[in-house]
Scaffold this active site. Sequence first.
Site, PDB file in Angstrom:
ATOM      1  CB  THR A 124     -70.424  14.493 114.187  1.00 41.47           C
ATOM      2  OG1 THR A 124     -69.170  14.648 113.497  1.00 41.47           O
ATOM      3  CG2 THR A 124     -70.483  14.015 114.898  1.00 41.47           C
ATOM      4  CD  GLU A 152     -64.182  14.751 112.718  1.00 43.75           C
ATOM      5  OE1 GLU A 152     -62.902  13.985 113.334  1.00 43.75           O
ATOM      6  OE2 GLU A 152     -65.035  15.417 113.247  1.00 43.75           O
ATOM      7  CB  CYS A 264     -66.509  18.064 117.985  1.00 43.59           C
ATOM      8  SG  CYS A 264     -65.852  18.536 116.776  1.00 43.59           S
TER       9      CYS A 264
HETATM   10  C1  UGA Z   1     -63.943  16.286 119.818  1.00 41.90           C
HETATM   11  C2  UGA Z   1     -62.716  14.768 120.349  1.00 41.90           C
HETATM   12  O1  UGA Z   1     -61.974  14.647 121.551  1.00 41.90           O
HETATM   13  C3  UGA Z   1     -62.173  13.964 118.820  1.00 41.90           C
HETATM   14  O2  UGA Z   1     -62.659  12.821 118.905  1.00 41.90           O
HETATM   15  C4  UGA Z   1     -63.662  14.380 117.850  1.00 41.90           C
HETATM   16  O3  UGA Z   1     -63.209  14.171 116.908  1.00 41.90           O
HETATM   17  C5  UGA Z   1     -63.922  15.891 118.002  1.00 41.90           C
HETATM   18  O4  UGA Z   1     -64.377  15.966 118.819  1.00 41.90           O
HETATM   19  C6  UGA Z   1     -65.356  15.896 116.837  1.00 41.90           C
HETATM   20  O5  UGA Z   1     -66.166  16.021 116.843  1.00 41.90           O
HETATM   21  O6  UGA Z   1     -64.405  17.014 115.019  1.00 41.90           O
HETATM   22  P1  UGA Z   1     -61.588  18.181 120.125  1.00 41.90           P
HETATM   23  O7  UGA Z   1     -63.128  19.314 120.028  1.00 41.90           O
HETATM   24  O8  UGA Z   1     -61.474  19.142 119.487  1.00 41.90           O
HETATM   25  O9  UGA Z   1     -62.076  17.081 119.628  1.00 41.90           O
HETATM   26  O10 UGA Z   1     -61.481  18.891 121.419  1.00 41.90           O
HETATM   27  P2  UGA Z   1     -61.390  17.757 122.326  1.00 41.90           P
HETATM   28  O11 UGA Z   1     -59.798  17.471 122.591  1.00 41.90           O
HETATM   29  O12 UGA Z   1     -61.943  16.700 123.104  1.00 41.90           O
HETATM   30  O13 UGA Z   1     -61.500  18.998 123.817  1.00 41.90           O
HETATM   31  C7  UGA Z   1     -63.095  19.094 124.198  1.00 41.90           C
HETATM   32  C8  UGA Z   1     -63.109  20.344 125.264  1.00 41.90           C
HETATM   33  O14 UGA Z   1     -62.955  19.180 126.632  1.00 41.90           O
HETATM   34  C9  UGA Z   1     -62.271  21.253 125.020  1.00 41.90           C
HETATM   35  O15 UGA Z   1     -62.976  22.342 125.937  1.00 41.90           O
HETATM   36  C10 UGA Z   1     -61.093  20.504 126.207  1.00 41.90           C
HETATM   37  O16 UGA Z   1     -60.665  21.726 127.313  1.00 41.90           O
HETATM   38  C11 UGA Z   1     -61.979  20.114 127.130  1.00 41.90           C
HETATM   39  N1  UGA Z   1     -62.097  19.236 127.885  1.00 41.90           N
HETATM   40  C12 UGA Z   1     -60.556  18.052 128.243  1.00 41.90           C
HETATM   41  C13 UGA Z   1     -62.007  18.679 129.687  1.00 41.90           C
HETATM   42  O17 UGA Z   1     -62.380  19.980 130.018  1.00 41.90           O
HETATM   43  N2  UGA Z   1     -60.898  18.450 130.631  1.00 41.90           N
HETATM   44  C14 UGA Z   1     -60.372  17.388 129.877  1.00 41.90           C
HETATM   45  O18 UGA Z   1     -59.159  16.029 130.646  1.00 41.90           O
HETATM   46  C15 UGA Z   1     -60.245  17.220 128.586  1.00 41.90           C
END
Ligand code: UGA
Length: 437
Positions: A124, A152, A264
């Site tokens: 990224t 990605e 991320c």
């Molecule tokens: C994120 C993106 O969702 C992916 O699409 C992207 O490819 C990835 O970053 C990246 O750049 O490589 P990720 O960091 O694995 O993925 O995690 P997420 O599922 O996005 O969650 C991120 C944070 O948001 C977590 O701390 C989660 O607990 C929080 N979250 C998520 C909330 O507080 N509320 C929600 O409704 C969803």
Amino acid sequence: MPKITSVIGLGYLGVTQAAVLASLGHRVLGIDPDQTKIDSLNAGKVPFFEPELQELLESGIRSGLLTFDTAISESAKEVDVHFICVGTPSKSDGSEVDTSFLHKALEQLAPFLKQNSTIVGRSTVPVGTAATLENYLFSITDTKFDLVWNPEFLSEGTAVRDSLKPERIVIGTNSQKGESALRDIYKKIIDKNVPVFTIDRQTSELVKVASNAFLALKISYINGVAEIAEKTGASTAKLADAMGLDTRIGRKFLNNGLGFGGGCLPKDLAGFASVAKATGAKHFGELLDSVNSINSDRRQHVHSLAVELLGNVAGKKITVLGAAFKPNTDDIRLSPGLLLAEELRREGAFVTIHDPIALPKVSEMYPKLIQGETIESAAADADLLIVATEWSDYKELDATKLRAIVKRPALIDARNILPSVEWRRLGWNIKQLGEGS
Ligand code: UGA
């Protein structure tokens, strides 16, 4: 047709990319300077927790398609397509993105580049990075190549599934040859009706950060609403359900709580805010800064609730359940729960942390936090429990059993996963974020 590929940089993205490419039938040479990591991978062991990846790695190694090494060498001269998956961390001031690992990867690759090969950037990056890298490579090699950007979109915890059945494949290039090289590589995935979006490189770079910043915005939006709901007796969870039924809005990423962390969203949000300001999109930059501030406020809010419940946190035993930044990963980078745990510890609380799988990583980064191997041992004699990550184990917490072992039956459910009415009936003082009653 199977190709010879390399994957340079073996973090969460790179290891997944390497194993997935092998599962598609390509030969893969994985490169990373970390000898311990390479030894682990060559022994068939994924050096972090990611569901389904272990099996994929083992079968790639068994098939002989997947090998790992610490440096790019002569064997790279056979490679048709190089995937660059190195980290692009924030610079020390936290705002701009450090792209030096990309330059370094290309510098090391240049002497071994095969004529007419394709280099695919997956990291990224800030908009304009691909063009800068291309010019850099032109300046150090005469070999002909195509540099394509292929951001990605995989999430930790579902990385294998997200790679094998992505919602879209974005190819950033204006070279027909570069595009068809990538289409060949991903043919088996594309044949499963996965949309391919071919665009210019700048747009492909922006798609990624704009998507992550939007996800962060969605989370902070609902967390902002939660502040109002708490003060007015409303329920954020029910409100999010109702809002989410509008297909233009959607229910995903509307779970309020302790906010977002990980390697991320926080990094990409800060990087995008800095690009916004640099390009003159002042108010948009401020909006992104507010997304970040609302996110930090969540931790502060839980901290205030802890003080409200305990009086003073110093000298109290506080148990934080959840060290990973989200469930189904052992990644603790910028984990909101851990940051909170460390703040409470610094103020004199005896903080015990529990996590189903991430504790070994906690020892490295937060050696002063006490670790509880089981939920029961972590919770014994606690003045306060805080649920910081929505692991399925915590959704099943036994209110009666825990009440018998804690010192005070006080709990902050910072991910809103417990049946609060039932817990209150069983004598707990339970607080849930964004729930007014
Ligand atoms: C994120 C993106 O969702 C992916 O699409 C992207 O490819 C990835 O970053 C990246 O750049 O490589 P990720 O960091 O694995 O993925 O995690 P997420 O599922 O996005 O969650 C991120 C944070 O948001 C977590 O701390 C989660 O607990 C929080 N979250 C998520 C909330 O507080 N509320 C929600 O409704 C969803």
